[in-house]
Scaffold this motif. Structure first.
Motif, PDB file in Angstrom:
ATOM      1  N   ALA A  52       0.828  -1.203   0.000  1.00  0.00           N
ATOM      2  CA  ALA A  52       0.000   0.000   0.000  1.00  0.00           C
ATOM      3  C   ALA A  52       0.864   1.256   0.000  1.00  0.00           C
ATOM      4  O   ALA A  52       0.577   2.231  -0.710  1.00  0.00           O
ATOM      5  N   LYS A  53       1.933   1.236   0.770  1.00  0.00           N
ATOM      6  CA  LYS A  53       2.838   2.383   0.838  1.00  0.00           C
ATOM      7  C   LYS A  53       3.627   2.546  -0.458  1.00  0.00           C
ATOM      8  O   LYS A  53       3.998   3.669  -0.834  1.00  0.00           O
ATOM      9  N   ALA A  54       3.895   1.420  -1.131  1.00  0.00           N
ATOM     10  CA  ALA A  54       4.728   1.449  -2.334  1.00  0.00           C
ATOM     11  C   ALA A  54       3.958   1.811  -3.597  1.00  0.00           C
ATOM     12  O   ALA A  54       4.553   1.978  -4.659  1.00  0.00           O
ATOM     13  N   GLY A  55       2.647   1.908  -3.514  1.00  0.00           N
ATOM     14  CA  GLY A  55       1.876   2.327  -4.687  1.00  0.00           C
ATOM     15  C   GLY A  55       0.904   1.305  -5.220  1.00  0.00           C
ATOM     16  O   GLY A  55       0.570   1.320  -6.401  1.00  0.00           O
ATOM     17  N   GLN A  56       0.422   0.406  -4.381  1.00  0.00           N
ATOM     18  CA  GLN A  56      -0.596  -0.539  -4.829  1.00  0.00           C
ATOM     19  C   GLN A  56      -1.926   0.181  -5.019  1.00  0.00           C
ATOM     20  O   GLN A  56      -2.336   0.991  -4.191  1.00  0.00           O
ATOM     21  N   VAL A  57      -2.599  -0.102  -6.118  1.00  0.00           N
ATOM     22  CA  VAL A  57      -3.888   0.527  -6.421  1.00  0.00           C
ATOM     23  C   VAL A  57      -4.921  -0.554  -6.686  1.00  0.00           C
ATOM     24  O   VAL A  57      -4.600  -1.638  -7.194  1.00  0.00           O
ATOM     25  N   ASN A  58      -6.165  -0.257  -6.351  1.00  0.00           N
ATOM     26  CA  ASN A  58      -7.282  -1.174  -6.561  1.00  0.00           C
ATOM     27  C   ASN A  58      -8.395  -0.439  -7.301  1.00  0.00           C
ATOM     28  O   ASN A  58      -8.805   0.652  -6.884  1.00  0.00           O
TER      29      ASN A  58
END
Length: 275
Positions: free
Chosen positions: A198-204
């Motif tokens: 989530a911190k590294a740039g995961q998107v949903n």
């Protein structure tokens, strides 16, 4: 310039004289005018270039990612760092469970936004979440804060044993797209990896009722290489989320834009080799 027209006893109207046109206003229309436009003074704010005047012809959809990105940058005239968006019209029926499309992608260069993560966990999982960089970690007390209207996070993660507590605030988190979901990887015992992603740039992203998938993959301030790599990761995830029942065309159309910019169409076949 203007000229007042009267009939000796009262003013009949005002005649506006222009280089090519003449406009006559009656007292009634003058009284009800909501604003006065002074000739020679342009409207405030930055003027957007019409798409038809673009060197790449904004009305032409036969362009690749680089050409579309060039136009997106040309029209990103807002006084803030606009988000770069991509909107895909999919050939699916989201009313059918076997055609619902959910995309989970990890962008290599992030989204350009600071993501605050909250984790519902206890014991060893709570300690792991804190070590991974979670901003808020808690259990029942976190649910009480949410009930009181304090929602200071952008992503919510939970361990499976805490879903009973999370369910008490589901009506609050759900409409805000914050409800943990195992299909998004936000309900897991491996909270350390989930927080780091989530911190590294995961998107949903999830397709809406109109079969349109709305995505974002960076900021206008990103250089072309970063945006290209982010978009490539996004497209791999979209292609990977293709429902098995869809055998023909999967993506009907693709449109790019910045937060405040116009839509820029692109050729779907030039965006990914599998389309």
């Amino acid at each position: 310039m203007f000229r007042i027209v009267n009939n000796t006893s009262r003013i009949v109207g005002v005649q506006l004289l222009g280089p090519q046109t003449t406009l006559f206003l009656t007292p009634h229309s003058l009284f009800h005018a909501s604003s006065v436009v002074q000739a020679g003074k342009p409207a405030k704010g930055k003027k957007k270039v019409p798409l038809d005047n673009d060197p790449l012809n904004g009305a032409n959809p036969n362009r690749d990612f680089e050409q579309a990105l060039h136009l997106v940058r040309a029209h990103a005239t807002a006084r803030f760092d606009e988000t770069v968006e991509a909107h895909f019209h999919l050939n699916v029926d989201p009313r059918k469970g076997n055609q619902m499309v959910r995309v989970n992608a990890r962008l290599p260069h992030g989204t350009g936004q600071t993501v605050r993560v909250a984790v519902f966990a206890e014991g060893a999982a709570a300690i792991a979440a804190k070590e991974a960089g979670a901003d808020i970690v808690g259990g029942q007390e976190l649910a009480e804060e949410i009930k009181n209207g304090r929602i200071d996070f952008d992503r919510c993660i939970a361990t499976p044993d805490m879903m009973g507590v999370v369910g008490k605030v589901a009506r609050i988190l759900g409409p805000r797209q914050l409800m943990p979901n195992p299909k998004h990887g936000t309900v897991t015992m491996d909270v350390k990896t989930a927080v780091m992603d989530a911190k590294a740039g995961q998107v949903n992203f999830k397709v809406d009722k109109s079969s349109v998938l709305h995505c974002h993959f960076g900021k206008v301030s990103f250089n072309d290489q970063k945006l290209k790599e982010n978009f490539s990761a996004l497209m791999d995830a979209i292609v990977g989320a293709r429902p098995e029942v869809i055998k023909g065309i999967y993506v009907k159309s693709a449109t790019f834009c910045s937060t405040m910019g116009p839509g820029i169409k692109a050729d779907v076949g030039k965006l990914h080799p599998s389309l």
